[in-house]
Write an enzyme that holds these catalytic residues in place. Structure first.
Site, short mmCIF file in Angstrom:
data_model
loop_
_atom_site.label_atom_id
_atom_site.label_comp_id
_atom_site.label_asym_id
_atom_site.label_seq_id
_atom_site.Cartn_x
_atom_site.Cartn_y
_atom_site.Cartn_z
N TYR A 106 0.84 -1.20 0.00
CA TYR A 106 0.00 0.00 0.00
C TYR A 106 0.87 1.25 0.00
CZ TYR A 106 -4.20 -2.61 1.42
OH TYR A 106 -5.28 -3.46 1.48
N TYR A 145 -0.58 -10.01 0.74
CA TYR A 145 0.53 -9.48 1.55
C TYR A 145 0.51 -10.08 2.95
CZ TYR A 145 -3.08 -6.20 3.18
OH TYR A 145 -4.23 -5.64 3.68
N ARG A 155 -2.89 -11.86 3.96
CA ARG A 155 -4.22 -11.46 3.51
C ARG A 155 -4.44 -11.90 2.08
NH1 ARG A 155 -7.64 -7.82 4.81
NH2 ARG A 155 -8.92 -9.64 4.41
N HIS A 158 -7.43 -8.33 -2.10
CA HIS A 158 -8.74 -7.71 -1.88
C HIS A 158 -8.71 -6.25 -2.25
CE1 HIS A 158 -6.49 -7.03 1.86
NE2 HIS A 158 -7.14 -5.88 1.92
N HIS A 160 -10.71 -2.72 -1.00
CA HIS A 160 -11.61 -2.12 -0.01
C HIS A 160 -12.67 -1.28 -0.72
CE1 HIS A 160 -9.04 -2.98 3.56
NE2 HIS A 160 -8.07 -2.93 2.66
#
Lengths: 238, 188
Positions: A106, A145, A155, A158, A160
């Site tokens: 991110y 990640y 995770r 995905h 959000h």
């Protein structure tokens, strides 16, 4: 003078996770431990912000065109409809998305995962739903990640999603996953939704129709917000 | 056709760069004659601050009208410039802050009047679904006494978690996610 108008409240959602899911460690100190207070929906809850109108720019939905060059990764189209619990389109409503880049990193100062940042990818987008409740984003498939929840925790990929709907009561923040991800069974955030059918509603569908030949794979993801109660309550009206 | 809603998932820790591209903490301009500051901190069940939450508010304007088509009371003035929506992150001290106006009273069920209040949503890592609460005002004792939602919270100690304190010229509203001091959250 007083006259009565009738307004319906919103149905409670029962597919949501409980607040406490100990396997997801962060819930242990942040989940409430007193029961929720029950209240009838009032004018306050059945109204809500029409935020974002006039704020969305033409390319905000295209996460691959926010920089000089193109981001690395598998280009994808993610589209679907935002519907209320009765299957009606939620029109002209803001959809906000954010995600990791193709490497699973991110653009956030708090993300310490030693995977490369991509100078051509921020990973934030927004758009308004159209007259059919439809939204569409162009992006790259986010990477999985690691995170610190437990030994060897990862995770699943995905995106959000943040949605407003038409009322304070319909506000929803959720995550969209990709079909067949082998990390599903190991991910306590995904598993916090205990009902398998409800969990399935978090997974997008690969869709050849949405795919653009020679250019990008397509996924569809419909988002269902809460529906209205069929029995209206009476609202006094000055 | 009834459809089951998409379940909630946590906002996670990495939302700031997407959801704070503009400052949404000021619902009115700083020079507004009736501006009030509403601020507080968020604490977890161990009493530690929560520095990675997002707080959103929704409220009526000073006259008590919501900027929303469902609120069609034409005798209550609508201020097109007042959206009534705010969003703020908590900072490294767990603090959030809004500049707004005090909302007017709005109708409740069965002909009642609700005390002036602001609706609050809290999202954070470790919070799997939106937490909803209400901020009431300490200088509205009488209106609060007759408020049907406050009255529905029987225990006075719990009820007091919904009323801000006056502090240093601001309204202070701390939010405790868990534990003895837990704020009342509503099943909205």
């Amino acid at each position: 003078m007083t006259h009565e108008t009738t307004l319906a409240g919103y149905r409670r959602a029962d597919g949501d996770p409980e607040h406490l899911y100990p396997e997801y460690k962060s819930t242990r100190l942040r989940a409430l431990d007193k029961p929720l207070a029950i209240q009838p929906h009032t004018l306050s809850e059945i109204t809500g912000p029409a935020y974002g109108h006039g704020k969305v720019r033409e390319l905000d939905h295209d996460l691959t065109r926010q920089h000089e060059g193109e981001p690395l990764g598998e280009r994808i189209i993610v589209t679907g409809r935002v519907l209320d619990g009765d299957g009606r389109p939620v029109r002209n409503s803001l959809v906000e998305v954010w995600q990791a880049n193709a490497s699973g990193r991110y653009v956030h100062s708090g993300d310490r995962h030693p995977a490369p940042l991509d100078p051509n990818f921020t990973g934030a987008g927004r758009c308004l739903t159209d007259g059919d409740g439809r939204y569409k984003f162009v992006t790259v498939k986010p990477g999985a990640y690691p995170w610190g929840n437990h030994e060897n925790a990862w995770r699943p990929a995905h995106i959000h999603f943040s949605l407003f709907g038409e009322a304070f009561a319909t506000r929803l923040i959720t995550q969209m996953y990709f079909p067949g991800d082998p990390l599903f069974e190991h991910d306590p955030i995904f598993q916090s939704v205990r009902d398998p059918k409800a969990r399935h509603r978090l997974v997008s569908t690969f869709d050849l129709e949405t795919t653009e030949p020679e250019w990008a794979l397509g996924y569809t993801f419909d988002i269902i917000l809460r529906g209205r109660e069929s029995t209206p309550f009476e609202r006094p009206h000055e | 056709m009834s459809m089951e809603p998409t379940p909630s998932q946590t906002i996670g820790p990495f939302f700031h760069y997407a959801l704070f591209t503009e400052d949404l903490s000021e619902l009115v301009a700083p020079g507004h004659p009736d501006a009030i500051r509403v601020e507080g901190k968020i604490f977890d069940g161990a009493g530690d601050i929560v520095p990675d939450a997002m707080v959103e508010i929704w409220q009526a304007n000073a006259a008590g009208r919501y900027n929303h088509p469902e609120d069609d009371r034409e005798d209550v003035p609508l201020d097109e410039n007042f959206l009534g929506f705010g969003r703020a992150p908590t900072d490294e001290n767990g603090s959030f802050s809004f500049l707004t106006v005090k909302p007017g009273a709005v109708p409740g069920p069965d002909g009642s009047l609700q005390g002036p209040h602001i609706l609050v949503s809290v999202f954070a890592r470790g919070v799997l679904k939106r937490l909803a609460t209400r901020i009431y005002f300490p200088d509205e004792e009488e209106a609060n006494e007759h408020d049907p939602v406050l009255a529905s919270v029987g225990d006075p100690d719990l009820r007091s978690t919904l009323v801000a304190r006056s502090e240093g010229g601001a309204f202070r509203f701390d939010i405790h996610l868990r534990g003895e001091k837990q704020t009342v959250f509503f099943d909205v």
